[in-house]
Structures are given as C-alpha cells and as structure tokens.
Design a protein around this motif. Structure first.
Motif, PDB file in Angstrom:
ATOM      1  N   UNK A   1       4.371  -2.268   5.873  1.00 54.87           N
ATOM      2  CA  UNK A   1       5.564  -1.569   5.406  1.00 54.87           C
ATOM      3  C   UNK A   1       5.969  -0.542   6.451  1.00 54.87           C
ATOM      4  N   UNK A   2       7.275  -0.339   6.617  1.00 56.50           N
ATOM      5  CA  UNK A   2       7.762   0.621   7.620  1.00 56.50           C
ATOM      6  C   UNK A   2       7.230   2.020   7.335  1.00 56.50           C
TER       7      UNK A   2
ATOM      8  N   UNK B   1       0.846  -1.186   0.000  1.00 56.18           N
ATOM      9  CA  UNK B   1       0.000   0.000   0.000  1.00 56.18           C
ATOM     10  C   UNK B   1       0.883   1.239   0.000  1.00 56.18           C
ATOM     11  N   UNK B   2       0.490   2.256  -0.765  1.00 58.85           N
ATOM     12  CA  UNK B   2       1.251   3.501  -0.829  1.00 58.85           C
ATOM     13  C   UNK B   2       1.114   4.277   0.472  1.00 58.85           C
ATOM     14  N   UNK B   3      -0.091   4.240   1.036  1.00 61.56           N
ATOM     15  CA  UNK B   3      -0.345   4.979   2.271  1.00 61.56           C
ATOM     16  C   UNK B   3      -1.462   4.304   3.057  1.00 61.56           C
ATOM     17  N   UNK B   4      -1.732   4.810   4.247  1.00 61.55           N
ATOM     18  CA  UNK B   4      -2.744   4.211   5.119  1.00 61.55           C
ATOM     19  C   UNK B   4      -4.153   4.400   4.574  1.00 61.55           C
ATOM     20  N   UNK B   5      -4.385   5.465   3.860  1.00 56.98           N
ATOM     21  CA  UNK B   5      -5.708   5.675   3.257  1.00 56.98           C
ATOM     22  C   UNK B   5      -6.022   4.526   2.314  1.00 56.98           C
TER      23      UNK B   5
ATOM     24  N   UNK C   1       5.727   0.983  16.109  1.00 64.51           N
ATOM     25  CA  UNK C   1       5.273   0.110  17.197  1.00 64.51           C
ATOM     26  C   UNK C   1       4.897  -1.294  16.691  1.00 64.51           C
ATOM     27  N   UNK C   2       5.121  -1.550  15.401  1.00 65.03           N
ATOM     28  CA  UNK C   2       4.833  -2.866  14.844  1.00 65.03           C
ATOM     29  C   UNK C   2       3.426  -2.984  14.293  1.00 65.03           C
ATOM     30  N   UNK C   3       2.650  -1.891  14.366  1.00 63.45           N
ATOM     31  CA  UNK C   3       1.282  -1.905  13.832  1.00 63.45           C
ATOM     32  C   UNK C   3       1.158  -0.718  12.881  1.00 63.45           C
ATOM     33  N   UNK C   4       0.951  -1.005  11.611  1.00 71.65           N
ATOM     34  CA  UNK C   4       0.837   0.041  10.600  1.00 71.65           C
ATOM     35  C   UNK C   4      -0.611   0.470  10.486  1.00 71.65           C
ATOM     36  N   UNK C   5      -0.807   1.722  10.217  1.00 66.45           N
ATOM     37  CA  UNK C   5      -2.135   2.306   9.967  1.00 66.45           C
ATOM     38  C   UNK C   5      -3.095   2.077  11.139  1.00 66.45           C
ATOM     39  N   UNK C   6      -2.569   2.200  12.349  1.00 68.66           N
ATOM     40  CA  UNK C   6      -3.400   1.970  13.532  1.00 68.66           C
ATOM     41  C   UNK C   6      -3.996   3.250  14.086  1.00 68.66           C
TER      42      UNK C   6
END
Length: 192
Positions: free
Chosen positions: A178-179, A156-160, A186-191
């Motif tokens: 992705x980082x 994904x390019x971004x969280x949206x 924190x190990x959780x993306x888009x949270x």
C-alpha cells in the motif's frame, strides 16, 4: 612300435589329409539372434538429440524429467543436457516400455544422483549489496529475501503489523503493498 604309435597319434591329432580337408569346410552359419533395438548412450547429449536417437530405433515413448528435484523442467528443454537414462546404454529397449531421461539446464552440472536437490534446504541464496546511485541514496537490492506469502486480499495498517506478519518488505504489486506503507515511494514498502 614307436613309429606306429607316432602315426596313430598324428592321425588322431588331425594332421592327416582327411582331417585337414574336413576342418577347412565351413560349418552352418550361426543363426542370428535379434534381441531387438538396444538403448543408445544418451548421457551428455541434448534432450533433442536423445529423443531423436530413441525414436530412430523404436516407437518407445521418451519420458523427460529434471535431474534435480527442486528445479522445474522448462517447457522448452530441447537444449538441456541428459544426466541419467533408463534403460542404461546397451540395454534392450523392450517394446511398449518407456525410455526415461533426466535433464539439467544449460550451464548446470549434473547431480551425483537423480532427484538430488540443487539447493538443499537451508542453503542461503546469494544477495547483492546495495550500491549508492547518483542521488547518494542506496539503490534497492536487485534480489532480496522473499517475504512470506500473503493472501491476495491482505492489507496492513502500518509497517509494524506487516513485519509482525512476516510480510515485510513488500514490493509494489505484491499482496499487502500500500502507498501508505511506502513513505519514500521507492516501490518497496516497510523496507526501513
């Protein structure tokens, strides 16, 4: 005439000596009919005990399955408890047929009927409330709703974009993580 009628009645009733002697003799022993082994009562026993009891009586194979349709039977289920059995306790074990037992894991009650769902569709799974740690930041929940499955090669390019795909939040190691999506690392993306 009445005395004679009484004597006849007594002899016909078997009160005479000859009648008593003939009724004291044992008759031929009834021939034992051996229908074969019968199914023991297995409900409430462990799978290990149940299989052992059936094997002692017959070479009947024992088919094992979970009592709940939505609970996978563990490969190591020797301590699981029997909820249902086929044939029923006391029924004959026909040669060549299989005995069936339905099990539940330790601490799980038996369902009202075999094949019922432990967690019916639409039943929410309990979630934990985040607790603030020593840094004052809330800790990530120990269990959170599982995001929709994503293909292994997704990015994904971004969280949206991740949220629009129904994949957020994404944990480290899951497809799509992705980082660049995990700004606070924190190990959780888009949270957020």
């Amino acid at each position: 005439m009445t005395a004679m009628a009484a004597a006849v009645a007594l002899s016909l009733a078997g009160c005479g000596d000859t009648a008593a002697k003939s009724s004291d003799k044992p008759g031929p022993a009834p021939s034992p009919t051996s229908p074969g082994p019968v199914m023991p009562a297995l409900v409430g026993k462990t799978a290990s005990e149940a299989e052992s009891l059936v094997k002692k009586l017959s070479d009947t194979p024992v088919e094992v399955r979970g009592a709940y349709s939505d609970v996978e039977l563990s490969r190591v289920h020797t301590m699981w408890l029997v909820c249902f059995q086929t044939p029923a306790a006391g029924a004959p074990l026909p040669p060549g047929s299989a005995a069936e037992i339905s099990l539940t894991g330790p601490g799980t009650p038996c369902p009202a009927q075999a094949g019922a769902a432990l967690r019916p569709v639409g039943t929410p799974t309990p979630t934990r409330t985040p607790v603030a740690g020593a840094t004052g930041k809330p800790k990530p929940p120990a269990s959170s709703p599982t995001p929709a499955p994503a293909p292994d090669d997704v990015s994904y390019k971004n969280c949206t974009e991740a949220k629009a795909a129904g994949a957020a939040p994404i944990r480290r190691g899951q497809p799509g993580y992705g980082k660049h999506l995990d700004r606070d690392d924190d190990g959780i993306a888009c949270d957020k």
